[in-house]
Design a protein around this motif. Structure first.
Motif, PDB file in Angstrom:
ATOM      1  N   LEU A  99      -1.963   1.643   8.109  1.00 37.14           N
ATOM      2  CA  LEU A  99      -2.131   0.183   8.138  1.00 37.14           C
ATOM      3  C   LEU A  99      -1.086  -0.496   7.262  1.00 37.14           C
ATOM      4  N   GLU A 100      -0.787   0.067   6.102  1.00 31.55           N
ATOM      5  CA  GLU A 100       0.221  -0.528   5.224  1.00 31.55           C
ATOM      6  C   GLU A 100       1.605  -0.457   5.862  1.00 31.55           C
ATOM      7  N   GLN A 101       1.904   0.650   6.515  1.00 33.82           N
ATOM      8  CA  GLN A 101       3.204   0.796   7.166  1.00 33.82           C
ATOM      9  C   GLN A 101       3.388  -0.184   8.315  1.00 33.82           C
ATOM     10  N   HIS A 102       2.281  -0.520   8.993  1.00 40.37           N
ATOM     11  CA  HIS A 102       2.378  -1.438  10.132  1.00 40.37           C
ATOM     12  C   HIS A 102       2.096  -2.890   9.750  1.00 40.37           C
ATOM     13  N   GLY A 103       2.007  -3.165   8.454  1.00 46.06           N
ATOM     14  CA  GLY A 103       1.874  -4.544   8.001  1.00 46.06           C
ATOM     15  C   GLY A 103       0.474  -5.122   8.051  1.00 46.06           C
ATOM     16  N   ASP A 104      -0.545  -4.287   8.274  1.00 44.21           N
ATOM     17  CA  ASP A 104      -1.921  -4.787   8.286  1.00 44.21           C
ATOM     18  C   ASP A 104      -2.492  -4.673   6.872  1.00 44.21           C
ATOM     19  N   ALA A 105      -2.042  -5.571   5.997  1.00 42.44           N
ATOM     20  CA  ALA A 105      -2.414  -5.491   4.586  1.00 42.44           C
ATOM     21  C   ALA A 105      -3.904  -5.720   4.381  1.00 42.44           C
ATOM     22  N   LEU A 106      -4.509  -6.570   5.200  1.00 38.60           N
ATOM     23  CA  LEU A 106      -5.911  -6.919   5.000  1.00 38.60           C
ATOM     24  C   LEU A 106      -6.825  -5.711   5.195  1.00 38.60           C
ATOM     25  N   ASN A 107      -6.632  -4.988   6.293  1.00 39.73           N
ATOM     26  CA  ASN A 107      -7.471  -3.816   6.536  1.00 39.73           C
ATOM     27  C   ASN A 107      -7.105  -2.657   5.611  1.00 39.73           C
ATOM     28  N   ALA A 108      -5.864  -2.618   5.151  1.00 36.44           N
ATOM     29  CA  ALA A 108      -5.487  -1.604   4.164  1.00 36.44           C
ATOM     30  C   ALA A 108      -6.231  -1.840   2.850  1.00 36.44           C
ATOM     31  N   VAL A 109      -6.361  -3.092   2.464  1.00 31.57           N
ATOM     32  CA  VAL A 109      -7.130  -3.426   1.259  1.00 31.57           C
ATOM     33  C   VAL A 109      -8.595  -3.065   1.453  1.00 31.57           C
ATOM     34  N   HIS A 110      -9.099  -3.301   2.663  1.00 35.33           N
ATOM     35  CA  HIS A 110     -10.497  -2.941   2.939  1.00 35.33           C
ATOM     36  C   HIS A 110     -10.714  -1.435   2.771  1.00 35.33           C
ATOM     37  N   ALA A 111      -9.752  -0.634   3.201  1.00 36.11           N
ATOM     38  CA  ALA A 111      -9.846   0.813   3.013  1.00 36.11           C
ATOM     39  C   ALA A 111      -9.857   1.169   1.531  1.00 36.11           C
ATOM     40  N   ARG A 112      -9.051   0.469   0.741  1.00 38.58           N
ATOM     41  CA  ARG A 112      -9.067   0.693  -0.696  1.00 38.58           C
ATOM     42  C   ARG A 112     -10.432   0.357  -1.296  1.00 38.58           C
ATOM     43  N   HIS A 113     -11.012  -0.734  -0.834  1.00 39.40           N
ATOM     44  CA  HIS A 113     -12.327  -1.129  -1.333  1.00 39.40           C
ATOM     45  C   HIS A 113     -13.386  -0.076  -1.004  1.00 39.40           C
ATOM     46  N   LEU A 114     -13.328   0.465   0.202  1.00 43.06           N
ATOM     47  CA  LEU A 114     -14.287   1.504   0.584  1.00 43.06           C
ATOM     48  C   LEU A 114     -14.155   2.731  -0.320  1.00 43.06           C
ATOM     49  N   GLN A 115     -12.931   3.147  -0.560  1.00 42.15           N
ATOM     50  CA  GLN A 115     -12.704   4.304  -1.421  1.00 42.15           C
ATOM     51  C   GLN A 115     -13.221   4.026  -2.834  1.00 42.15           C
ATOM     52  N   ALA A 116     -12.941   2.824  -3.327  1.00 34.71           N
ATOM     53  CA  ALA A 116     -13.384   2.464  -4.674  1.00 34.71           C
ATOM     54  C   ALA A 116     -14.908   2.415  -4.762  1.00 34.71           C
ATOM     55  N   ARG A 117     -15.565   1.889  -3.736  1.00 37.87           N
ATOM     56  CA  ARG A 117     -17.031   1.796  -3.772  1.00 37.87           C
ATOM     57  C   ARG A 117     -17.675   3.179  -3.730  1.00 37.87           C
ATOM     58  N   LYS A 118     -17.084   4.094  -2.979  1.00 42.03           N
ATOM     59  CA  LYS A 118     -17.616   5.456  -2.968  1.00 42.03           C
ATOM     60  C   LYS A 118     -17.456   6.103  -4.343  1.00 42.03           C
ATOM     61  N   CYS A 119     -16.282   5.960  -4.940  1.00 42.94           N
ATOM     62  CA  CYS A 119     -16.062   6.517  -6.274  1.00 42.94           C
ATOM     63  C   CYS A 119     -17.008   5.890  -7.283  1.00 42.94           C
ATOM     64  N   LEU A 120     -17.256   4.602  -7.140  1.00 42.30           N
ATOM     65  CA  LEU A 120     -18.166   3.919  -8.054  1.00 42.30           C
ATOM     66  C   LEU A 120     -19.574   4.467  -7.933  1.00 42.30           C
ATOM     67  N   LEU A 121     -20.024   4.712  -6.708  1.00 48.17           N
ATOM     68  CA  LEU A 121     -21.361   5.244  -6.493  1.00 48.17           C
ATOM     69  C   LEU A 121     -21.504   6.630  -7.093  1.00 48.17           C
ATOM     70  N   LEU A 122     -20.426   7.397  -7.100  1.00 50.57           N
ATOM     71  CA  LEU A 122     -20.455   8.746  -7.658  1.00 50.57           C
ATOM     72  C   LEU A 122     -20.099   8.765  -9.149  1.00 50.57           C
ATOM     73  N   GLY A 123     -19.865   7.582  -9.723  1.00 52.41           N
ATOM     74  CA  GLY A 123     -19.557   7.518 -11.145  1.00 52.41           C
ATOM     75  C   GLY A 123     -18.139   7.906 -11.496  1.00 52.41           C
ATOM     76  N   GLN A 124     -17.221   7.907 -10.526  1.00 47.44           N
ATOM     77  CA  GLN A 124     -15.824   8.297 -10.762  1.00 47.44           C
ATOM     78  C   GLN A 124     -15.002   7.030 -11.030  1.00 47.44           C
ATOM     79  N   LEU A 125     -15.110   6.537 -12.261  1.00 44.64           N
ATOM     80  CA  LEU A 125     -14.555   5.223 -12.577  1.00 44.64           C
ATOM     81  C   LEU A 125     -13.041   5.188 -12.516  1.00 44.64           C
ATOM     82  N   ARG A 126     -12.399   6.213 -13.023  1.00 46.62           N
ATOM     83  CA  ARG A 126     -10.927   6.203 -13.002  1.00 46.62           C
ATOM     84  C   ARG A 126     -10.402   6.203 -11.565  1.00 46.62           C
TER      85      ARG A 126
END
Length: 406
Positions: A99-126
């Protein structure tokens, strides 16, 4: 772009899945399948949504990499909401890069948010902070901005940074109001309420009381000795003694802390540590050995002294001793607390979040179901568990990163 597809996409962006389905419900082309999948997810039929998105991803294939990547991100979001935490992080990362390579920054950010929320749920803060790094919040539309700020607030809560969490929730509420999506506004309001929800119970010589996250921060910043039954550690200030893998020592430490400043009879310690109703000489010898081990571990800030009746905990120098435990304490309290978020969990996801075996989780769920405290739906791998009643406390104290600095 096909007018019907554009209308359906606009309806989904504004939180109106029924209008979107009116546009594409009878179509079988790949874009329509993807839009139908997202609409079904918004309506709560996650199983059907996953099926539709898988069909859409297969239909797009390698000839349409950006559309295929969007379907992967949507599937990951549904898996997260379904508490299927075993989904492939590599596939999500690959989709984000596409998505980042094809210029879809919005959905790329959404993917980052999903990854961050999963890490947060598992307590992986870093890992959660790493996933959010580089996101330009000011460029995001209101719904994405609200999601970002809620994740930031969650990280701040786990770090006991109360002011930062409050500020992030305030920004999230403003973004949710700007979006005009009622469901998002309700989600942000419910998340912000966690700051005013009990996260633990404090037991001291003055009695027991429930604590908010701000109270926990104050307690841990004090000079007292805290036996933390949530994380199974004993701490004083910055000195932390982990006892999660030494249940006998932790049981002794907790029994001594709950009785402080009084001593604890040897018979009580034997029952707490070994479950021994009738003590013999071998039990008493083992108790002396375990007390010696505990005394050695706590030497930096406390002593375990012998008395005529048993043993007593003595901070050095003088100070308070207390116990921090769950708001609702029972044999399967950790499992029940995770189910208290109102989501439907699989046993495998609970095992991953709690860091214990799936068989142990399943036994706990069976016991809770027999007591009428949880309920399930679905069969085999599709079985999901929810709380029959939602207790008034959060899972913050159960997440692995708390009190360990991430």
């Amino acid at each position: 772009m096909d007018p019907l597809l554009h209308a359906a996409a606009s309806a989904l962006a504004s939180g109106n899945p029924l209008r979107a389905l009116n546009c594409v419900a009878l179509r079988e082309d790949a874009p329509s399948l993807a839009l139908r999948g997202i609409a079904m997810a918004q309506l709560g039929d996650l199983s059907q949504a996953q099926k539709l998105l898988k069909r859409a991803a297969a239909a797009f294939g390698s000839k349409h990499p950006m559309a295929h990547a969007r379907c992967i991100v949507a599937q990951a979001e549904i898996a997260f909401v379904s508490r299927e935490l075993g989904w492939s992080e590599k596939a999500l990362a690959a989709a984000r890069e596409t998505l980042e390579q094809h210029g879809d920054a919005l959905n790329a950010v959404h993917a980052r948010h999903l990854q961050a929320r999963k890490c947060l749920l598992l307590g992986q803060l870093r890992d959660a902070e790493r996933a959010l790094s580089g996101v330009r919040v000011e460029t995001l539309p209101p719904p994405r901005r609200a999601s970002h700020e809620m994740t930031v607030a969650g990280i701040a809560m786990l770090r006991l940074e109360i002011e930062e969490a409050q500020a992030a929730y305030t920004r999230a509420q403003a973004a949710a109001r700007e979006s005009g999506i009622p469901a998002l506004q309700a989600e942000v309001a419910a998340a912000a309420q966690r700051l005013e929800t009990p996260v633990a119970r404090h037991v001291s010589r003055e009695g027991a009381r429930v604590m908010l996250l701000e109270d926990v921060r104050a307690l841990l910043a004090s000079d007292g000795v805290v036996v933390d039954a949530c994380r199974r550690v004993v701490r004083r200030g910055r000195v932390v003694v982990p006892l999660a893998s030494r249940p006998v020592l932790f049981a002794l430490a907790r029994a001594l802390a709950e009785a402080w400043p009084q001593d604890v009879p040897r018979s009580v310690l034997l029952r707490a540590a070994f479950g021994a109703r009738r003590a013999d000489e071998s039990h008493r010898a083992r108790l002396r050995v375990e007390i010696g081990r505990l005394r050695q571990l706590l030497r930096p800030f406390a002593d375990v002294r012998a008395t005529s009746a048993g043993f007593a905990l003595q901070p050095k120098p003088n100070g308070e001793v207390s116990v921090l435990t769950w708001p609702v304490e029972e044999e399967h309290g950790a499992v029940l607390a995770f189910l208290a978020d109102g989501e439907a969990w699989s046993s495998s996801a609970l095992a991953l979040a709690l860091g214990i075996s799936q068989r142990t989780v399943q036994r706990s769920l069976d016991d809770l179901a027999a007591a009428g405290k949880v309920q399930w739906f679905g069969r085999a791998r599709a079985r999901r568990w929810t709380s029959s009643t939602v207790p008034g406390f959060t899972t913050t104290m159960l997440l692995p990163a708390l009190l360990s600095g991430g």
